[in-house]
Enzyme design. Sequence first.
Site, PDB file in Angstrom:
ATOM      1  CB  VAL A  46     -31.957 -10.411  72.924  1.00 12.90           C
ATOM      2  CG1 VAL A  46     -33.495  -9.712  73.352  1.00 12.90           C
ATOM      3  CG2 VAL A  46     -31.881 -10.459  71.569  1.00 12.90           C
ATOM      4  CB  CYS A  47     -30.618 -12.213  77.985  1.00 14.90           C
ATOM      5  SG  CYS A  47     -31.360 -13.673  77.038  1.00 14.90           S
TER       6      CYS A  47
END
Length: 187
Positions: A46-47
């Site tokens: 997700v980062c």
Amino acid sequence: MSLINTQVKPFKANAYQTGKFFEVTEETFKGKWSVVVFYPADFTFVCPTELEDLADTYAEFQKLGVEVYGVSTDTHFAHKAWAETSPAIQKVKYALIGDPTGTLTRNFDVMIEEEGLALRGTFVINPEGQIKLCEIHDNGIGRDASELLRKVKAAQYVASHPGQVCPAKWQEGAATLTPSLDLVGKI
């Protein structure tokens, strides 16, 4: 205890930005608006989507006089390696702060102690070094840079227009409210 309206606590860390390393302290956040975005770790899932989303809107933040900082408990060396290998992170032109000691992550109350990683914390800091916005998400929930940009605009508006407040979904140029006894029960 809420971090809202508190001063950023003292810290010293190293950052990576477009091929350079440099030191960052609490003083770095003074004199301009700052957005500090904590994320769990480099080389994850997700980062990079969040950091790329911020990279895509970074010019809009800069037009508002806002500097953006990404922070994880990785080192500044890891940030450099990530920027050299990930197409999404190659787009990032703002600073990525390394916090391997967890000092900054703990100062902002986003440390997951048993993992040594940060929660997804978003903070808006005014030019005086005070925290004006604090949002903390579960690490499975990604953020939206355009919504953050809207909130920064609202924070800047409220700061420059004492006595005014921005209602839900406020957009730049829309009507604001002046809290008063006359408004009670009429909204």
